[in-house]
Design a protein around this motif. Sequence first.
Motif, short mmCIF file in Angstrom:
data_model
loop_
_atom_site.label_atom_id
_atom_site.label_comp_id
_atom_site.label_asym_id
_atom_site.label_seq_id
_atom_site.Cartn_x
_atom_site.Cartn_y
_atom_site.Cartn_z
N ILE A 178 1.01 -1.04 0.01
CA ILE A 178 0.04 0.04 -0.01
C ILE A 178 0.83 1.15 0.01
CG2 ILE A 178 -1.77 1.39 1.53
CD1 ILE A 178 -2.67 -1.32 2.35
N LYS A 179 2.11 1.24 0.73
CA LYS A 179 2.77 2.34 0.88
C LYS A 179 3.34 2.64 -0.51
CE LYS A 179 6.48 1.69 3.70
NZ LYS A 179 7.21 1.55 5.03
N TYR A 180 3.89 1.70 -1.03
CA TYR A 180 4.53 1.77 -2.34
C TYR A 180 3.77 1.91 -3.52
CZ TYR A 180 8.73 1.40 1.03
OH TYR A 180 9.60 1.88 1.81
N THR A 181 2.68 2.20 -3.26
CA THR A 181 1.57 2.13 -4.52
C THR A 181 0.84 3.63 -4.71
OG1 THR A 181 1.41 -0.32 -4.61
CG2 THR A 181 -0.25 0.77 -5.98
N ARG A 182 1.11 4.23 -5.68
CA ARG A 182 0.32 5.51 -5.66
C ARG A 182 -0.94 5.38 -6.36
NH1 ARG A 182 4.60 7.78 -8.53
NH2 ARG A 182 6.16 7.53 -6.95
N GLU A 183 -1.02 4.27 -7.34
CA GLU A 183 -2.60 4.13 -7.70
C GLU A 183 -2.53 2.78 -8.27
OE1 GLU A 183 -2.98 7.01 -11.04
OE2 GLU A 183 -1.49 6.38 -12.05
N GLY A 184 -4.00 2.31 -8.59
CA GLY A 184 -4.08 0.88 -9.07
C GLY A 184 -4.60 0.14 -7.99
N SER A 185 -3.83 -1.13 -7.78
CA SER A 185 -4.65 -2.00 -6.74
C SER A 185 -3.26 -2.76 -5.99
CB SER A 185 -5.15 -3.04 -7.65
OG SER A 185 -4.48 -3.85 -8.58
N VAL A 186 -4.04 -3.22 -4.94
CA VAL A 186 -3.20 -4.04 -4.11
C VAL A 186 -3.99 -5.22 -3.94
CG1 VAL A 186 -2.32 -4.55 -1.64
CG2 VAL A 186 -1.85 -2.34 -2.84
N ARG A 187 -3.38 -6.49 -3.92
CA ARG A 187 -4.16 -7.75 -4.04
C ARG A 187 -3.56 -8.80 -3.25
NH1 ARG A 187 -5.69 -11.24 -9.23
NH2 ARG A 187 -7.24 -12.34 -8.31
N MET A 188 -4.37 -9.60 -2.59
CA MET A 188 -3.74 -10.75 -1.84
C MET A 188 -4.46 -11.98 -2.08
SD MET A 188 -2.50 -11.56 1.99
CE MET A 188 -4.22 -11.34 3.08
N GLN A 189 -3.84 -12.91 -2.60
CA GLN A 189 -4.31 -14.13 -2.86
C GLN A 189 -3.91 -15.17 -2.05
OE1 GLN A 189 -3.31 -13.89 -7.21
NE2 GLN A 189 -4.97 -14.85 -7.74
N ILE A 190 -4.82 -16.16 -1.50
CA ILE A 190 -4.38 -17.17 -0.61
C ILE A 190 -4.62 -18.45 -1.04
CG2 ILE A 190 -4.66 -17.86 1.87
CD1 ILE A 190 -5.61 -14.68 1.55
N GLN A 191 -3.75 -19.43 -1.09
CA GLN A 191 -4.04 -20.62 -1.49
C GLN A 191 -3.11 -21.72 -0.90
OE1 GLN A 191 -3.54 -20.85 -6.17
NE2 GLN A 191 -5.29 -21.75 -5.42
N CYS A 192 -3.74 -22.84 -0.74
CA CYS A 192 -3.08 -23.80 -0.27
C CYS A 192 -2.74 -25.27 -0.81
CB CYS A 192 -3.33 -23.98 0.99
SG CYS A 192 -4.46 -25.61 1.39
N GLU A 193 -1.80 -25.86 -0.56
CA GLU A 193 -1.36 -27.20 -1.07
C GLU A 193 -1.27 -28.29 -0.08
OE1 GLU A 193 2.28 -26.23 -3.24
OE2 GLU A 193 1.44 -25.56 -4.94
N ARG A 194 -1.98 -29.25 -0.06
CA ARG A 194 -1.91 -30.26 0.75
C ARG A 194 -0.86 -31.32 0.77
NH1 ARG A 194 -6.77 -28.14 0.80
NH2 ARG A 194 -8.07 -28.04 2.80
N LYS A 195 -0.12 -31.61 1.86
CA LYS A 195 0.70 -32.89 1.73
C LYS A 195 0.30 -33.63 3.05
CE LYS A 195 5.03 -34.58 -0.11
NZ LYS A 195 6.36 -34.19 -0.45
N ASP A 196 0.04 -34.58 3.02
CA ASP A 196 -0.31 -35.17 4.53
C ASP A 196 -1.32 -34.46 5.37
OD1 ASP A 196 1.00 -37.64 3.26
OD2 ASP A 196 2.81 -36.99 4.08
N ASP A 197 -0.59 -34.01 6.56
CA ASP A 197 -1.48 -33.34 7.40
C ASP A 197 -0.82 -31.91 7.39
OD1 ASP A 197 0.82 -34.07 8.47
OD2 ASP A 197 0.11 -34.36 10.74
#
Length: 736
Positions: A178-197
């Motif tokens: 957010i600090k280093y962006t003057r215009e446009g967008s900030v986006r966070m994507q969260i995903q996960c990959e499972r391996k056993d537990d």
Amino acid sequence: MTARTILEIAGVVLILILTSMIIYLQKKFKREIARSRAQAKEIEELNISQNRFFSSMSHEIRTPINTIIGMNEMILRENASDEINENAANIQAASKMLLHLINDILDMSKFESGQMELSPVAYHTGDMLSDVVSMLWIKAKEKNLDFTIDVSPDLPESLMGDEVRIKQILINVLNNAIKYTREGSVRMQIQCERKDDVANVIYTISDTGIGIKKESIPYLFTAFKRVDEDRNRYIEGTGLGLSIVKQFVDLMGGKITVNSVYTKGSTFIIEIPQKIVSDKHLGEIDIKKGHGPHKERYVKSFEAPKARVLVVDDTMANLLVVQKLLRETRMQLDIVTSGKEALQMTFDTDYHVILMDHMMPEMNGIECLHKIRNQNGGLSREAKVVALTANAGSDMEAFYAGEGFDGYLVKPISGEALEAELYRLLPKDIVVVTGTNEMLAEESTAWIRSHRKKAAIMVTTESVADIPSVLVEKYNMAVIPHMVRTSKGTFSDGLEIETRGLLAYMESMSGEVHTRAPGVAEHEAFFADQLQHATNIIHISISSKVENSGCLVAKEAAANFDNVFVFDTGHLSSGQGLIAIEAARLAAAGMSVPDILANLEKMKNHVYTSFIVDTLDYLARGRQIGDKVARLSKALMIHPVLALIKGRMIVSMVFFGSRERSWEQYVRKVFRVSGKIDKRMLFVTYVGMTQKELESVEKMIRARIEFDHIYFQKASPAIAVNCGPGTFGLLFYTEY
Ligand code: ADP
């Protein structure tokens, strides 16, 4: 003395010398070990004392800041003149900054002394994300940035890890975005990959901000290093944030990578493995649970005139701060300055909540809590007790919980946090909710966009790879177009210019046509775009040895990204395409980037690529061969076969006579290649051939060998330009 006796004496002397040498060396060795042990101990002690110094310094500084922030909040609440409000707002900002700095220094000192430890707890992933978002969305909104969070619904509901530190990591990186962006967008994507537990949670935070210079990226995670100082002079910061983030991610066994294009934006990818506590899927995240977001002006959240609260703190200023902050809630507040006085009060008053300072002379807060719980005849034995402390750190929360506290508030405390904690602990029948943050909370849910699945790996390639669109779609690949320059302008291969039109143009006017790969900037934009859809990119490039190859350009662009890997296939056209398809197939099967690259390296020698061309005219026009050779081959009715040998297109065979006959011979010869042919797929990539001609080629092929799939693929204009009509190639894998 006989010679023998002399020898014996010499032997004894030698043994004596050797023995004493060994003894001497052993002693020396022992001394060295003792000395290095003492040194290590000294260093450890030094580290511990340094850490202790930083901890107590942080504690000492926190106490006066608590007074400053608390009192200042009272000024802000008082509806004073604009000027006073502005001054108070500045004090608030400066104190928060100072506080932030102290927290960072405390963390750094813990890392340096090797004393940083994680405090894993089971946490609700949705609540954790809500907390992060509710802290930041208002900042993004103030800058008019489009702030979106995209959470995969299959994220496990509950994970085991240091929730506080994960929040710290995400807040830091999002805050920078957010600090280093003057215009446009900030986006966070969260995903996960499972391996056993274990769930490997991948947070991708991208912004359309100022970006980071390529040469600065290696220093990004260095403490106190602020990159591009000239440009960022007016942006507040210390250069500690990312260094701490990296150390935490490392401590958690995770990984942080950066992809950035200077002036265009940055993407930080953080992967953190966490043990799954409950694999129930999170589903659509409900951000409403987030703490009340920022308010323009203070609005009390509740009133509880019947609530009895005791505040214990040896610093009078702290007591005043709490008293003032809670004034509007109309609770019955008692204040005392020592544990002893507290016990006098709890003996005959039934408090609902006790706010207890930790560090107090004589009796500290923990001792006092234990005494209250066991106080014979005491009326507050069941009271909820909240630790009110200047000891920050995630380990502290667990520490106080372990001691039997019901809650934990870090100084400096804000009115908002104080009210929230009291609201949580007070019996609901004595609380009247007055203010509501529902409206703001509602708004904050709007930032969560419907989820789009982000792939772990995406395979990209160039238009010249001549992959049928069904396969591009099947494997979710992205293709960057090459450029075709004619006297009428420059066009995007396949997008703006189509082969037939181009061939007609070349036939009609002997106009010059050149093809070229897109430039570095175009590749950068392409990669940045694709990184929105995938965590890693494997870019399959045309042979670096052909003229105007896109390989080196792609490599230069990829250097700006941590997660873009360019693979030089040493092939072109559908040969390159076959490698891209294999890469995509391996990625879809869940193979890792290094394993895929290793596999491709092996298989690239097992892709057969050749083309039979009608005439060498087009190659001559493209200045790939000399005019004379072209004229000669035409006169002799020669049909050359261009094959890719060691990454270069060379004339590998020639056939004399009619087209039909040459094709027949070509097909026969090709299938005699050394190595076993992999019969899964064959590409017949062609330029300017009729349906009938293709059918007869198909017949020739089927007469010799049966493939699972034969793809007839029109070559891209970029290839057509160099080969001309009446060209086709046979491209396939041999087993590897
Ligand atoms: P600071 O306190 O200076 O922000 P950090 O350690 O968080 O310290 O970041 C180090 C440097 O990295 C910053 O000074 C800035 O130059 C650069 N930086 C970090 N994040 C971004 C981003 N999203 N966009 C551009 N530059 C960034």
